[in-house]
Enzyme design. Structure first.
Site, PDB file in Angstrom:
ATOM      1  N   GLN A 105      23.052  38.178 -32.361  1.00 38.05           N
ATOM      2  CA  GLN A 105      21.440  38.439 -31.558  1.00 38.05           C
ATOM      3  C   GLN A 105      21.046  36.877 -32.042  1.00 38.05           C
ATOM      4  O   GLN A 105      19.092  36.443 -31.573  1.00 38.05           O
ATOM      5  CB  GLN A 105      21.128  39.183 -33.353  1.00 38.05           C
ATOM      6  CG  GLN A 105      21.259  40.210 -33.323  1.00 38.05           C
ATOM      7  CD  GLN A 105      21.483  41.634 -34.815  1.00 38.05           C
ATOM      8  OE1 GLN A 105      19.748  42.118 -34.724  1.00 38.05           O
ATOM      9  NE2 GLN A 105      21.834  41.357 -35.816  1.00 38.05           N
ATOM     10  N   HIS A 123      19.877  38.814 -27.446  1.00 40.14           N
ATOM     11  CA  HIS A 123      19.029  38.289 -27.241  1.00 40.14           C
ATOM     12  C   HIS A 123      18.295  37.579 -26.872  1.00 40.14           C
ATOM     13  O   HIS A 123      17.063  36.128 -27.713  1.00 40.14           O
ATOM     14  CB  HIS A 123      17.809  38.492 -29.217  1.00 40.14           C
ATOM     15  CG  HIS A 123      18.377  39.607 -29.668  1.00 40.14           C
ATOM     16  ND1 HIS A 123      17.795  39.633 -31.087  1.00 40.14           N
ATOM     17  CD2 HIS A 123      18.502  40.731 -29.361  1.00 40.14           C
ATOM     18  CE1 HIS A 123      18.236  40.701 -31.363  1.00 40.14           C
ATOM     19  NE2 HIS A 123      18.484  41.196 -30.535  1.00 40.14           N
ATOM     20  N   PRO A 221      24.684  38.238 -48.263  1.00 43.59           N
ATOM     21  CA  PRO A 221      24.629  38.337 -49.867  1.00 43.59           C
ATOM     22  C   PRO A 221      23.622  39.394 -50.517  1.00 43.59           C
ATOM     23  O   PRO A 221      23.759  40.060 -51.011  1.00 43.59           O
ATOM     24  CB  PRO A 221      23.857  37.188 -50.327  1.00 43.59           C
ATOM     25  CG  PRO A 221      23.769  36.394 -48.692  1.00 43.59           C
ATOM     26  CD  PRO A 221      24.716  37.592 -47.716  1.00 43.59           C
TER      27      PRO A 221
HETATM   28  N1  APR Z   1      25.181  34.128 -45.549  1.00 42.39           N
HETATM   29  C1  APR Z   1      24.958  35.607 -45.187  1.00 42.39           C
HETATM   30  N2  APR Z   1      24.078  36.392 -44.672  1.00 42.39           N
HETATM   31  C2  APR Z   1      22.935  35.971 -45.122  1.00 42.39           C
HETATM   32  C3  APR Z   1      22.742  34.268 -45.277  1.00 42.39           C
HETATM   33  C4  APR Z   1      23.956  33.910 -45.702  1.00 42.39           C
HETATM   34  N3  APR Z   1      23.451  32.389 -46.162  1.00 42.39           N
HETATM   35  N4  APR Z   1      21.600  33.793 -45.548  1.00 42.39           N
HETATM   36  C5  APR Z   1      20.541  35.385 -45.506  1.00 42.39           C
HETATM   37  N5  APR Z   1      21.421  35.979 -44.901  1.00 42.39           N
HETATM   38  C6  APR Z   1      21.013  37.433 -44.798  1.00 42.39           C
HETATM   39  C7  APR Z   1      19.697  38.217 -45.285  1.00 42.39           C
HETATM   40  O1  APR Z   1      20.869  38.711 -46.631  1.00 42.39           O
HETATM   41  C8  APR Z   1      19.338  39.598 -44.475  1.00 42.39           C
HETATM   42  O2  APR Z   1      20.150  40.241 -44.534  1.00 42.39           O
HETATM   43  O3  APR Z   1      20.772  37.518 -43.650  1.00 42.39           O
HETATM   44  C9  APR Z   1      20.097  38.757 -43.126  1.00 42.39           C
HETATM   45  C10 APR Z   1      18.498  38.256 -42.378  1.00 42.39           C
HETATM   46  O4  APR Z   1      18.010  39.001 -41.931  1.00 42.39           O
HETATM   47  P1  APR Z   1      16.748  39.412 -40.210  1.00 42.39           P
HETATM   48  O5  APR Z   1      15.941  37.480 -40.619  1.00 42.39           O
HETATM   49  O6  APR Z   1      15.960  40.615 -40.014  1.00 42.39           O
HETATM   50  O7  APR Z   1      18.078  38.434 -39.279  1.00 42.39           O
HETATM   51  P2  APR Z   1      18.703  39.512 -38.419  1.00 42.39           P
HETATM   52  O8  APR Z   1      18.800  41.138 -38.950  1.00 42.39           O
HETATM   53  O9  APR Z   1      19.496  38.884 -37.292  1.00 42.39           O
HETATM   54  O10 APR Z   1      17.724  39.983 -37.688  1.00 42.39           O
HETATM   55  C11 APR Z   1      17.672  40.461 -36.150  1.00 42.39           C
HETATM   56  O11 APR Z   1      15.015  40.343 -35.668  1.00 42.39           O
HETATM   57  O12 APR Z   1      13.427  39.048 -35.304  1.00 42.39           O
HETATM   58  C12 APR Z   1      14.512  39.979 -34.936  1.00 42.39           C
HETATM   59  O13 APR Z   1      15.051  39.017 -32.915  1.00 42.39           O
HETATM   60  C13 APR Z   1      14.732  38.993 -33.902  1.00 42.39           C
HETATM   61  O14 APR Z   1      17.787  38.801 -34.191  1.00 42.39           O
HETATM   62  C14 APR Z   1      16.264  39.013 -34.322  1.00 42.39           C
HETATM   63  C15 APR Z   1      16.607  40.063 -34.809  1.00 42.39           C
END
Ligand code: APR
Length: 257
Positions: A105, A123, A221
């Site tokens: 993503q 994306h 995490p």
């Molecule tokens: N290692 C693993 N996971 C992690 C780490 C890390 N170092 N740091 C944070 N996280 C986790 C968080 O706990 C959270 O669950 O990564 C996740 C990030 O989530 P989001 O910010 O919601 O990102 P994502 O799920 O990729 O979002 C999906 O939403 O806004 C849109 O287009 C955007 O592609 C994005 C989509």
């Protein structure tokens, strides 16, 4: 890690025997490369900005200059970012298995910079731009020569350059989505790494893999809506988890030879 392995029970052996592995990644995969996530409470992008004002076609129509400049700021972060040890561990894992496909993503291209060979971007990619009317790609040279913010489209009067990312309310690139679904249906092992598992259709891919018989391991995490469905949730960051996991798979292979 009761047996000293990061994966429980026979999951490491199952990974070692997998014919096709799907790795779904989200913003948490890039966090340790210095790129902010979206929904983490204090540091997430959507904690500071309203997605409706920056990441929708309506937002771009209302204020193209503001949206373009915000993406310029994000592109600057991506230009500075380097893949971390977890990205490199996935490259090594790909070399150890018959087939490993990354469906991301993320729009930063870090898996490709690390050297992963089979990567589908659900994306889009923030470093690419396209005409907001024709959707045709616009070259970096054209953008660099433009005095306008955002640059005008080379293709059609009234067209503007916009980032080649999927905004809220827009369809996903069909080729990437079809490849992701097809891989999910036939993989025997699936990882979901660093995603809140909230945004569809990406969030459904691991469940789709599970329905088709795959083993599912989450690396995050914190707990997510996917956690109760996973064979294991590794509650740790992507880099250390992946480095440990790949090193343990390497040792297992060595011991078995
Ligand atoms: N290692 C693993 N996971 C992690 C780490 C890390 N170092 N740091 C944070 N996280 C986790 C968080 O706990 C959270 O669950 O990564 C996740 C990030 O989530 P989001 O910010 O919601 O990102 P994502 O799920 O990729 O979002 C999906 O939403 O806004 C849109 O287009 C955007 O592609 C994005 C989509």
């Amino acid at each position: 890690m009761a047996n000293g392995f990061i994966l429980k029970g026979d999951l490491l052996a199952r990974l070692g025997e997998a014919r096709s592995v799907l790795v779904l990644t989200g913003a948490g995969m890039s966090a340790e490369s210095g790129i902010p996530t979206f929904r983490d409470a204090l540091t997430g992008i959507w904690a500071r900005y309203d997605p409706q004002e920056l990441a929708t076609p309506e937002a771009f129509a209302a204020d193209p200059s503001r949206v373009w400049q915000w993406y310029e700021h994000r592109r600057a972060l991506v230009r500075e970012a380097q893949p971390h040890a977890g990205h490199l561990a996935l490259v090594e894992l790909e070399s150890m298995l018959p087939e490993l496909t990354i469906v991301t993503q993320n729009v930063d291209g870090l898996h490709q910079s690390a050297g992963s060979g089979r990567v589908w971007e659900l994306h889009g990619n923030i470093m690419r731009s396209k005409c907001h009317l024709t959707l045709r790609p616009i070259s970096r040279n054209w953008l660099a020569d433009s005095p306008h913010t955002p640059p005008r489209s080379p293709y059609v009067k009234g067209g503007l350059a916009r980032p080649d990312v999927v905004w809220f309310g827009e369809p996903l690139p069909s080729e990437a989505l079809e490849a992701a679904m097809e891989t999910a249906a036939r993989c025997d092992f699936c990882f979901s790494i660093g995603t809140t598992s909230l945004i569809q259709p990406a969030a459904s891919l691991p469940l789709y893999a599970l329905e088709h018989g795959a083993t599912l391991v989450e690396i995050n995490p914190v707990e997510t809506p996917l956690s109760p469905h996973a064979d294991q949730s590794i509650r740790a960051e992507a880099s250390t988890s992946l480095v440990t996991l790949v090193s343990q798979l390497r040792s297992l292979r060595r011991d078995n030879n």
